[in-house]
Design an enzyme around this catalytic site. Sequence first.
Site, PDB file in Angstrom:
ATOM      1  N   ARG A 108     -30.050  10.315  14.145  1.00  0.00           N
ATOM      2  CA  ARG A 108     -30.831  10.350  12.906  1.00  0.00           C
ATOM      3  C   ARG A 108     -31.699  11.593  12.800  1.00  0.00           C
ATOM      4  NH1 ARG A 108     -34.283   6.616  13.221  1.00  0.00           N
ATOM      5  NH2 ARG A 108     -32.966   4.872  13.847  1.00  0.00           N
ATOM      6  N   TYR A 146     -34.953  16.001 -15.551  1.00  0.00           N
ATOM      7  CA  TYR A 146     -33.643  15.377 -15.336  1.00  0.00           C
ATOM      8  C   TYR A 146     -33.777  13.866 -15.563  1.00  0.00           C
ATOM      9  CZ  TYR A 146     -29.491  14.340 -12.391  1.00  0.00           C
ATOM     10  OH  TYR A 146     -28.295  13.917 -11.886  1.00  0.00           O
ATOM     11  N   ASP A 148     -38.624  20.804  -9.353  1.00  0.00           N
ATOM     12  CA  ASP A 148     -37.169  20.669  -9.248  1.00  0.00           C
ATOM     13  C   ASP A 148     -36.579  22.037  -9.599  1.00  0.00           C
ATOM     14  OD1 ASP A 148     -34.449  20.255  -9.668  1.00  0.00           O
ATOM     15  OD2 ASP A 148     -34.716  18.254 -10.524  1.00  0.00           O
ATOM     16  N   LYS A 155     -25.241  21.138  -6.575  1.00  0.00           N
ATOM     17  CA  LYS A 155     -24.887  22.079  -7.629  1.00  0.00           C
ATOM     18  C   LYS A 155     -24.502  23.440  -7.031  1.00  0.00           C
ATOM     19  CE  LYS A 155     -25.993  18.544 -10.070  1.00  0.00           C
ATOM     20  NZ  LYS A 155     -27.324  18.223 -10.513  1.00  0.00           N
TER      21      LYS A 155
END
Length: 411
Positions: free
Chosen positions: A69, A123, A195, A220
């Site tokens: 992890r 968004y 963002d 993206k």
Amino acid sequence: MSSSDDFENYGAATRGVLAGRREEWTGTPGHPGAVVNPAVWRASTHLYPDMSALRAHPANEDGRFYYGRRGSPTQWGLSEALTQLEGDSAGTVLYPSGVAAIAGALLTVLRPGDVLLMTDNAYEPSRIMGRGLLKDFGIETRWFDPTDLASFEAACCERTRCVLLESPGSLTMEVQDVPAIAAAAKARGIVSVLDNTWASPLGFQGLRHGVDIVVMSLTKHVSGHSDCMMGSASAGPEWYRKLRLRSQGMGTVVSPDDAALMLRGLRTMKHRLEAETASALGIAQWLEGRPEVARVLCPMLPGSPGHELWRRDFTGGCGLFSFVLKGGTSAARDALIDALTLFGIGYSWGGFESLATPVDPAGIRTASQWPLKGMDAEDRFGVRLSIGLEDSTDLIADLERGLAVWAGATA
Ligand SMILES: *Cc1c(COP(=O)(O)O)cnc(C)c1O
């Protein structure tokens, strides 16, 4: 590998090639730096040679094997590469998606009773997070006009703890005065989260413009090939430490295979973004001259809304922009998009292939208007284009065909 002084002086493309490739992560047994990329380390258990090594191990240090992890050289390489591209950042936390990165950052900063201010062009899943997840945890979200500093200041109150910015914003591409809002937030003790998916650190340096935490959907531009999802949050020392602890508390982990794909995408990102920006600008200019088009919403285009701020603050662009049709109907706009053959119809963007989606922000916004100020009320059907790596002459011919179908459906 070069010294860190050299690294800082290199251009963005060179830094993109070198970033995150520490010799100890790209070694084969006995040969540090023997391969170009860190291997894909598939591992949950990490073995210790003996009990004293297990007992002596600092359990929660970056860049040390401990347990799956906490990652492996594959994830560390990506995380370090992103940190090296984001000026003034102390570290980068990886999340399984961009939305997970936004949630991870907001849940690091906010506590029950706090108010979050969110830009009105955020968004849509960020908005939904405000109304849903955050509300359920006793956090209130209020929205403000992205292009109006006074609207931000008027929305601030005693309980405001955090502001979420996005610039250019989703669908309508308004550019925010990020340095001014971040400074106004700081003066009030409000933490700013940006963002920065559209620009990436190659086009806009968030922390250097005063933001506290920069979030990005790596899905993206970093992936660039529409085959992988991930998100990141980068920050200075204090917020990086808190982001990391919160992410560990949530059990967040990304797969080494995905991290390797992201590293592959990252190496060519500068050149893809440059090619997409040049192509998008040419297409935006062509659309601006078309009689069917009322407005092109592309901050890279001189004369377009937000262009002056974009020129002042940004060092690059990308292939994502929108345009608004003159009058018409939703059905005619659907016919336009259906007529395109090179543009796929689908969500996401930033891949090598072009995409088109409808833009209908009217039902979403609460603190700003659509159509935008200065636009006619009947000009409200928009199309968002993600320009990929095809030849722009082919894309223009495709759009010309689409606009002819639109004109036929509108007449
Ligand atoms: C796509 C997107 C996200 C979310 O990213 P995922 O990786 O799809 O979760 C966040 N912000 C913006 C601006 C986006 O376009």
